[in-house]
Motif scaffolding. Structure first.
Motif, PDB file in Angstrom:
ATOM      1  N   LYS A   1       0.816  -1.211   0.000  1.00  0.00           N
ATOM      2  CA  LYS A   1       0.000   0.000   0.000  1.00  0.00           C
ATOM      3  C   LYS A   1       0.850   1.263   0.000  1.00  0.00           C
ATOM      4  O   LYS A   1       0.476   2.275  -0.587  1.00  0.00           O
TER       5      LYS A   1
ATOM      6  N   ARG B   1      -8.942   6.699   6.462  1.00  0.00           N
ATOM      7  CA  ARG B   1     -10.086   5.875   6.071  1.00  0.00           C
ATOM      8  C   ARG B   1      -9.792   5.128   4.762  1.00  0.00           C
ATOM      9  O   ARG B   1     -10.636   5.008   3.890  1.00  0.00           O
ATOM     10  N   TYR B   2      -8.600   4.618   4.637  1.00  0.00           N
ATOM     11  CA  TYR B   2      -8.144   3.970   3.405  1.00  0.00           C
ATOM     12  C   TYR B   2      -9.093   2.869   2.935  1.00  0.00           C
ATOM     13  O   TYR B   2      -9.419   2.774   1.739  1.00  0.00           O
ATOM     14  N   GLU B   3      -9.559   2.039   3.867  1.00  0.00           N
ATOM     15  CA  GLU B   3     -10.342   0.868   3.486  1.00  0.00           C
ATOM     16  C   GLU B   3     -11.722   1.211   2.940  1.00  0.00           C
ATOM     17  O   GLU B   3     -12.331   0.419   2.225  1.00  0.00           O
ATOM     18  N   THR B   4     -12.234   2.390   3.281  1.00  0.00           N
ATOM     19  CA  THR B   4     -13.597   2.735   2.870  1.00  0.00           C
ATOM     20  C   THR B   4     -13.669   3.865   1.834  1.00  0.00           C
ATOM     21  O   THR B   4     -14.737   4.127   1.304  1.00  0.00           O
TER      22      THR B   4
ATOM     23  N   HIS C   1      -7.959   6.763  -3.710  1.00  0.00           N
ATOM     24  CA  HIS C   1      -6.845   6.956  -2.790  1.00  0.00           C
ATOM     25  C   HIS C   1      -6.012   8.183  -3.162  1.00  0.00           C
ATOM     26  O   HIS C   1      -5.932   8.569  -4.332  1.00  0.00           O
TER      27      HIS C   1
END
Length: 345
Positions: free
Chosen positions: A4, A120-123, A127
């Motif tokens: 990531k 809040r990377y996952e949601t 990006h």
């Protein structure tokens, strides 16, 4: 995690699809003219006599109304201290992958957070082209022991620097308070009870017109004191147009936060801004956020009775509530303010 972190990528030829912003949000043509009109304020003038102090205050208030941004020079922090601290910040992003893993954000309970894109990377839908390190810095004795252990000089160097930044922030807030006509020491309490450090690292991007290092937003604090590394990337929205704020040697960029706009009843403006990338140079910036303590109650200053309230009617709210809403809504100003409207009868 390692995959990531953008700073771990190598020889990438194109921007991955989940980093490409919608057409209306992309920076597009990066040849945005540099603005020579962003005010530059000499803070040393405020220490001379009453007339010079009054003139400096007038310049700050005018800049805060017209731009929401200004740069300060002769601010009392030595140039070699700024260079040394920036060097330490950059070194954090050059540490081994194993060490980066220890700093990486894996839950919201960690106070020292190393992450990519946003908290809040996952949601998030798209990006950001950045890696970040973020942690509290005031009161220093409460947080310093939780900071990175490496580079070995990080805690001492950044600790000493953060104390000086906090003092600079207090000086600026005193000038703003006086310019608004508030009582002496209005902000010398829980309203400025916190200092957060956020270091943003923007690696070169193969297609900078498609993505952003930071999307358009207002800062959810009182003021931000920004130290740039000499590489251009900060842009401010003024009268519907983006203008570039070029780094000045030995200067700090100051911008008005959303909270100060609320407290000043709209007298001071929090400008939307963003960070763009480039294809050849890594850019690192360090933002020092002057913010309230978590449980501090926020409301428009009652002393500003002579100002027309240009803000919607809001109920009082705790700062931690405001900050949570900011991150949950990805900085959507309208949604944040709507959540603090008083209940309708």
């Amino acid at each position: 995690m390692d995959q990531k972190l953008i700073s771990n990528w190598s020889n990438i030829k194109s921007v991955p699809e989940n980093y490409i912003f919608p057409l209306e949000s992309r920076p597009g043509d990066l040849k945005i003219p540099t603005s020579n009109s962003i005010p530059i304020i000499d803070l040393n003038e405020a220490q001379k006599d009453d007339s010079d102090r009054a003139n400096t205050i007038h310049q700050i208030i005018k800049a805060a109304q017209e731009f929401g941004f200004f740069q300060v020079i002769n601010h009392g922090i030595l140039e070699n201290e700024m260079k040394e601290t920036m060097s330490v910040f950059k070194e954090v992003f050059q540490m081994s992958d194993e060490y980066k893993q220890k700093l990486y954000l894996d839950d919201d309970l960690k106070t020292c957070k190393r992450f990519t894109s946003s908290l809040r990377y996952e949601t998030e839908n798209v990006h950001l082209w950045r890696d970040s390190l973020r942690h509290p810095a005031h009161p220093l004795e409460d947080w310093q022991h939780l900071w990175p252990e490496n580079p070995t000089e990080y805690r001492e160097c950044v600790g000493n620097f953060s104390v000086k930044i906090k003092e600079l922030g207090s000086r600026i807030m005193d000038l703003i308070s006086e310019g608004l006509g508030l009582k002496c020491g209005y902000f010398d309490n829980d309203l400025t009870g916190s200092l957060i450090i956020s270091i943003n690292h923007y690696p070169p991007c193969p297609e900078p017109s498609l993505t952003l290092g930071l999307s358009k937003h207002k800062d959810p604090y009182l003021i931000t004191i920004l130290m740039q590394d000499g590489v251009s990337g900060l842009q401010v929205l003024k009268d519907g147009k983006w203008i570039t704020v070029e780094p000045l040697p030995h200067a700090f960029v100051i911008n008005i936060g959303h909270l100060l706009e609320i407290i000043s009843k709209g007298k001071l403006k929090s400008a939307e801004h963003r960070a763009v990338t480039n294809s050849s140079q890594t850019r690192t910036s360090a933002a020092f956020f002057i913010a309230p303590s978590d449980d501090c109650l926020i409301e428009p200053a009652q002393d500003l009775t002579h100002y027309e309230n240009n803000q919607p009617i809001l109920r009082s709210f705790k700062y931690k509530e405001f900050l949570k809403n900011f991150f949950d809504t990805l900085g959507d100003t309208d949604l944040i303010l709507k959540s603090f409207e008083p209940p309708k009868n």
